[in-house]
Design a protein around this motif. Structure first.
Motif, PDB file in Angstrom:
ATOM      1  N   UNK A  92      33.331  12.133 -11.059  1.00 47.32           N
ATOM      2  CA  UNK A  92      33.476  13.319  -9.679  1.00 47.32           C
ATOM      3  C   UNK A  92      33.520  14.779 -10.501  1.00 47.32           C
ATOM      4  N   UNK A  95      36.274  17.397  -9.442  1.00 47.49           N
ATOM      5  CA  UNK A  95      37.203  17.161 -10.702  1.00 47.49           C
ATOM      6  C   UNK A  95      37.363  17.638 -12.073  1.00 47.49           C
ATOM      7  N   UNK A 103      42.138   9.648 -15.440  1.00 51.01           N
ATOM      8  CA  UNK A 103      41.826   9.232 -14.753  1.00 51.01           C
ATOM      9  C   UNK A 103      41.399   7.698 -14.524  1.00 51.01           C
ATOM     10  N   UNK A 106      43.913   6.158 -16.230  1.00 50.56           N
ATOM     11  CA  UNK A 106      45.609   5.425 -15.858  1.00 50.56           C
ATOM     12  C   UNK A 106      44.357   4.404 -15.003  1.00 50.56           C
ATOM     13  N   UNK A 107      42.988   3.958 -14.511  1.00 47.44           N
ATOM     14  CA  UNK A 107      42.472   2.600 -14.070  1.00 47.44           C
ATOM     15  C   UNK A 107      42.593   2.602 -14.753  1.00 47.44           C
ATOM     16  N   UNK A 109      45.084   1.239 -16.886  1.00 48.01           N
ATOM     17  CA  UNK A 109      46.486   1.064 -17.093  1.00 48.01           C
ATOM     18  C   UNK A 109      46.918   1.879 -18.305  1.00 48.01           C
TER      19      UNK A 109
ATOM     20  N   UNK B  10      47.157   2.426  -8.449  1.00 46.17           N
ATOM     21  CA  UNK B  10      45.971   2.613  -8.208  1.00 46.17           C
ATOM     22  C   UNK B  10      44.763   3.234  -7.431  1.00 46.17           C
ATOM     23  N   UNK B  13      46.120   7.111  -7.083  1.00 44.94           N
ATOM     24  CA  UNK B  13      45.302   7.834  -8.598  1.00 44.94           C
ATOM     25  C   UNK B  13      43.797   7.847  -7.552  1.00 44.94           C
ATOM     26  N   UNK B  14      43.673   6.748  -7.275  1.00 48.87           N
ATOM     27  CA  UNK B  14      42.308   7.310  -6.123  1.00 48.87           C
ATOM     28  C   UNK B  14      43.280   8.866  -5.132  1.00 48.87           C
ATOM     29  N   UNK B  17      42.965  11.469  -6.810  1.00 50.47           N
ATOM     30  CA  UNK B  17      41.759  12.539  -6.738  1.00 50.47           C
ATOM     31  C   UNK B  17      40.400  13.207  -5.766  1.00 50.47           C
TER      32      UNK B  17
END
Lengths: 324, 268
Positions: A92, A95, A103, A106-107, A109, B10, B13-14, B17
């Protein structure tokens, strides 16, 4: 048929887009802890294959499993053990580098703290620490690629799939990428790599599958493939064509096969050899005795370019020409 | 973690962003705020003089209508955001991660909702400046804003289906908005429906935009005292339940539809 020790298995993959067969019965096996280089011209089906293995695309036919997990039936489990870096740097741009990696962590987990620690470690490892807090928009192409690759390694996945990871990079960045990739493989990861750079496959891959029109057209180690298109050849470049016949006779006598003229000018004479060094010495002596002065003499090893071009239908000589 | 809990964690979190992007390019937010302000001023000062609604000033009648139009258009950016992520390959990255399949959509609609909240705050201030007032108590005022945001959120999911269906950001930029012009203008948002040709009146009365606008007028005390200016039939008598019904219906249809679209979108 999930043989132990085979990390990626693809059998009879077919994917059609209208009349175009992007995949036309492709088979692949990647043993655990090895690197498979998937080689092919543009449009051969490399990316389509990667998308099937990484659960992004459903094939029309065939099956595919990763560490014994069927990618169609258990895509969620497969996603937990693969790291993917695509042909376009999918990061991205608004960012920062740090935010991108955090990110992704985190995704996966990982939890907030682990995700942050991992982001820091990877930025350090990929020489992006200085740029960590800058939006990716300000990054160079090479930095984006490194960040994208870092994104694929956030959880240290056992299976890594890289689609043309160094396309468009300058030589220094490419060497840097190779380093990082080799390091993951030494740490035990299994890697599937697509590339157009034959040198890259030669450097990184244990095994190579050459595909064209969605089908596998050759398979082997880099050395096996090179041998298949001719192995080592002793090649003499002459100053004038008047010496051509005499030189050819010497080569035919010393080498392990008849001498040929690979181009029409007859300035080049070559013949296959197995004991390259000693043949070279004898040819030099022979030429000296016949008072033929070569412009150049040497052992020519078939490059993967030769393999590629021969298998996909272009002339090897055209490439040799370009190289010399 | 249950599927819903995972979609929410989730998704957040998106959403964060997406909000970072708004922070880094504040122009986006500024321009999405300028248009509604412009509409308020244009309608209040240009059309305001020639449109008469008995029992209420036109500016008071107008504001709920423009609020509804604004959140609908605000929902249009959902299509652009998703088309952009698809085009840049970020959706591929997300789809290769072991995250919830709904997270990208939950995150996008959530950040667009927050965007809408900000725009509505700025618009409310503009409205107060041109003379719009809420004449009811806190509870009804808050209920009105909740209904407004819920409607914007529902519209975001329609927009999501559009964003996932088009092939590029450029197409999303027009496809995401073009249908909103007839939708918002064929309603009671700017004029009373009894001024429309008779065959158009029932369409305008049943239009979800009309239901939400009328519900807001009732909740905020901005409605005309003359019943002829409410439209007719069920939509005129029960705007609040009808508005809630529309919102639920849109969500029930478009949430599963856009999730299904998302699953296929990148697998073309």
């Amino acid at each position: 048929m999930t043989g132990a020790g085979t990390a990626i298995i693809a059998e009879g993959l077919v994917k059609r887009y209208g009349d175009v067969h992007a995949l036309d019965g492709l088979d692949l096996r990647v043993p655990e802890g090895t690197v498979l280089g998937l080689l092919g011209p543009n449009g051969a089906g490399k990316t389509t294959c990667v998308r099937v293995i990484t659960t992004l695309l459903r094939p029309d036919a065939g099956r595919c499993s990763v560490n014994g997990l069927d990618v169609l039936r258990h895509p969620d489990q497969v996603r937990k053990i693969i790291g993917v870096s695509g042909q376009y740097a999918a990061v991205d741009e608004y960012l920062t580098g740090y935010e991108n990696l955090e990110m992704i962590g985190r995704l996966y987990h990982l939890g907030k703290r682990t995700a942050r620690r991992r982001a820091g470690e990877l930025l350090e490892r990929f020489n992006l620490s200085d740029a960590a807090d800058r939006p990716v928009k300000t990054y160079s192409g090479g930095m984006r690629r490194r960040l994208d690759l870092a994104g694929a390694l956030v959880v240290s996945p056992p299976i890594i799939v890289l689609d043309e990871p160094t396309t468009g990079l300058d030589p220094r960045s490419r060497l840097g990428m190779w380093d990082v990739i080799s390091e993951r493989v030494r740490a035990g990861a299994t890697l599937l790599l697509t590339t157009q750079y034959l040198e890259e496959a030669d450097q990184l891959a244990d095994d190579i599958v050459v595909i064209d029109k969605g089908r596998s057209i050759a398979h082997g180690t880099p050395d096996e493939l090179k041998r298949e298109v001719g192995g080592e050849r002793l090649r003499v470049t002459l100053g004038s064509r008047t010496d051509a016949q005499a030189a050819a006779e010497i080569l035919s006598r010393v080498c392990d096969g008849p001498a040929t003229f690979p181009d029409e000018s007859e300035h080049l004479v070559e013949a296959p050899v197995t004991r390259g060094a000693s043949a070279l010495v004898e040819v030099v002596r022979g030429l000296d005795a016949a008072a033929i002065e070569p412009v150049d003499i040497g052992i020519h090893r078939a490059s993967l370019d030769d393999v590629f071009l021969q298998l996909t239908g272009a002339s090897v000589d055209a490439v040799a020409e370009e190289v010399s | 973690m249950s599927a819903v809990a995972m979609a929410l964690t989730d998704g957040w979190i998106v959403a964060k962003r997406n909000l970072i992007k708004i922070k880094r390019i504040p122009d986006l937010l500024i321009f999405s705020t300028i248009q509604p302000i412009m509409f308020v001023l244009l309608f209040a000062f240009v059309f305001g003089g020639s449109i008469q609604i008995p029992g209420v000033t036109y500016r008071e009648y107008l504001m709920p209508g423009i609020f509804v139009q604004t959140v609908a258009f605000g929902a249009g950016i959902t299509a652009i955001g998703l088309a952009d992520d698809l085009q840049k390959g970020i959706v591929d990255r997300f789809r290769s991660l072991p995250m919830s399949r709904a997270a990208v959509l939950v995150g996008r609609t959530t950040s667009d909702l927050l965007n809408n909240v900000f725009v509505v705050i700025v618009m409310s201030l503009t409205g107060l400046l041109v003379g719009w007032r809420i004449h009811t108590g806190f509870g009804e005022a808050a209920a009105g804003f909740l209904l407004l945001f819920a409607f914007g959120y529902a519209m975001s999911w329609i927009s999501a289906v559009i964003g996932l269906s088009v092939k590029s950001v450029e197409v999303a930029q027009s496809a995401g908005f073009i249908w909103m012009f007839p939708l918002t203008f064929l309603s009671n948002a700017f004029v009373a429906t009894n001024t429309l040709p008779s065959w158009l009146q029932p369409i305008a009365d049943w239009n979800p935009i009309s239901s939400v606008a009328l519900a807001l007028r009732d909740l905020w005390g901005n409605a005309s005292t003359d019943p002829a200016f409410r439209g007719s039939g069920f939509p005129a008598d029960h705007p609040i339940p009808l508005a809630v019904g529309w919102i639920l219906l849109i969500l029930i249809i478009f949430i599963p539809w856009s999730i299904a679209k998302y699953r296929q979108a990148a697998s073309r």
